[in-house]
Design an enzyme around this catalytic site. Sequence first.
Site, short mmCIF file in Angstrom:
data_model
loop_
_atom_site.label_atom_id
_atom_site.label_comp_id
_atom_site.label_asym_id
_atom_site.label_seq_id
_atom_site.Cartn_x
_atom_site.Cartn_y
_atom_site.Cartn_z
N GLU A 277 -3.21 -30.69 10.09
CA GLU A 277 -3.40 -29.90 8.88
C GLU A 277 -4.43 -28.79 9.04
O GLU A 277 -4.19 -27.64 8.67
CB GLU A 277 -3.83 -30.82 7.72
CG GLU A 277 -4.20 -30.08 6.44
CD GLU A 277 -4.83 -30.98 5.40
OE1 GLU A 277 -5.41 -30.44 4.44
OE2 GLU A 277 -4.76 -32.22 5.53
N ASP B 146 -5.00 -34.86 5.98
CA ASP B 146 -6.01 -35.63 5.25
C ASP B 146 -5.35 -36.61 4.29
O ASP B 146 -4.25 -36.36 3.78
CB ASP B 146 -6.91 -34.68 4.44
CG ASP B 146 -7.97 -34.01 5.27
OD1 ASP B 146 -8.27 -34.49 6.37
OD2 ASP B 146 -8.51 -32.96 4.81
N TYR C 269 0.80 -1.22 0.00
CA TYR C 269 0.00 0.00 0.00
C TYR C 269 0.83 1.28 0.00
O TYR C 269 0.29 2.38 -0.07
CB TYR C 269 -0.97 0.00 1.18
CG TYR C 269 -2.21 -0.83 0.90
CD1 TYR C 269 -3.10 -0.45 -0.12
CD2 TYR C 269 -2.48 -1.98 1.60
CE1 TYR C 269 -4.22 -1.20 -0.40
CE2 TYR C 269 -3.60 -2.74 1.33
CZ TYR C 269 -4.47 -2.35 0.33
OH TYR C 269 -5.57 -3.10 0.03
#
Length: 378
Positions: free
Chosen positions: A193, A245, A107
């Site tokens: 995770e 997973d 910015y």
Amino acid sequence: MEKTTDLDDPQRRRTHLLRKIKDFTRSIVGDLVGGRSPEISINKYRNYCTNSDGNCFCSCNLVYGKEVLALRTQCQVHRIDVLLKVLAIVQQLLQENRHASKRDIYYMYPSVFREQSIVDRAINEICIILECSRHNLNVVSVANGLVMGWIKFSEVGDRFDCISSPNSPHPVPVHVEEVSDIFTIAQYILIVEKESVFQRLANDQFCSTNHCIVITGRGYPDISTRRFLRVLVEKLNIPVYCLVDCDPYGFDILTTYRFGSMQMAYDAKYLRLPEICWLGAFISDSEKYSLPSQCLLPLTIEDKKKAEAMVHRCYLHSEEPQWRSELELMLEKGVKFEIEALSVYSLSFLTEEYLPSKIRGTRRLPGSQVQPVNWYAH
């Protein structure tokens, strides 16, 4: 050459970097004054390739090529402009010993930078040019990770006491290099995770019955989470386990913890966890725990493409062949499942049955030899 990351004293690091920035900008000005077109040479690094015969050096922190920026095309002129503007901001941060986020930097010149990814690339290029880590530039990110369990530590004068309420989440520290006074009675670190699994462990009071530290990066881990883990492993010298997973994305997150990311390959030494032990979930767990067929989802076309690309990564052939075998088995079976699928038996099956049995399987038996740390446990 003395690498900035290896300088212990913060003031020495800043002085060293400011001197290198001065030398770098002076060489560019010298070229312009002398009527020469300046060139900026940027080393290229990688933490893996697809050369599966083992004849590569991706894990050795070696340069495998160079990219040269020059005032030849409008695209390269813009890249040099961005790089020099970000470098000037970094110089000011170091001179004033202040910190800024990548978003803060964007910015400052949004019309020049155009998008955040352009700033991110410039910061990585500056790290390579100056031979330092990003935190050495006083550029920080808002940490996305969470931690709970049996640990206390200080960060920039603030004291964080997870032990007083071991099942309550705390944010991972942003200023990881300022973390000090670490105290723990934890026997291991558990990385999960997803935040949903982290919350499952919190709800089941997992840390009340297991003396451990639990950390989640809430998906792909950010630099602060990975750096915090690297510091903990080095300081505490306790095992570190990982639960993801059973799908290609979970596997990719696992490898990010273990080997680092390609984008940050130049700094992998300070971010990766070679000691990590993969607890699961494995595709073979679906048979071992007799998961109902409705818990198994077919791999999508995108899943298969991702898995097929990952299976050729050199580090899976040279350093973690058993991990590669699990990925190949996932492709062969053509299915995947989430950790939450284990709740088909009970909400607490993960915390009361699955995790304890996995962790027990990694422990060293009395009188036996020490087990290698870079392996996974069925």
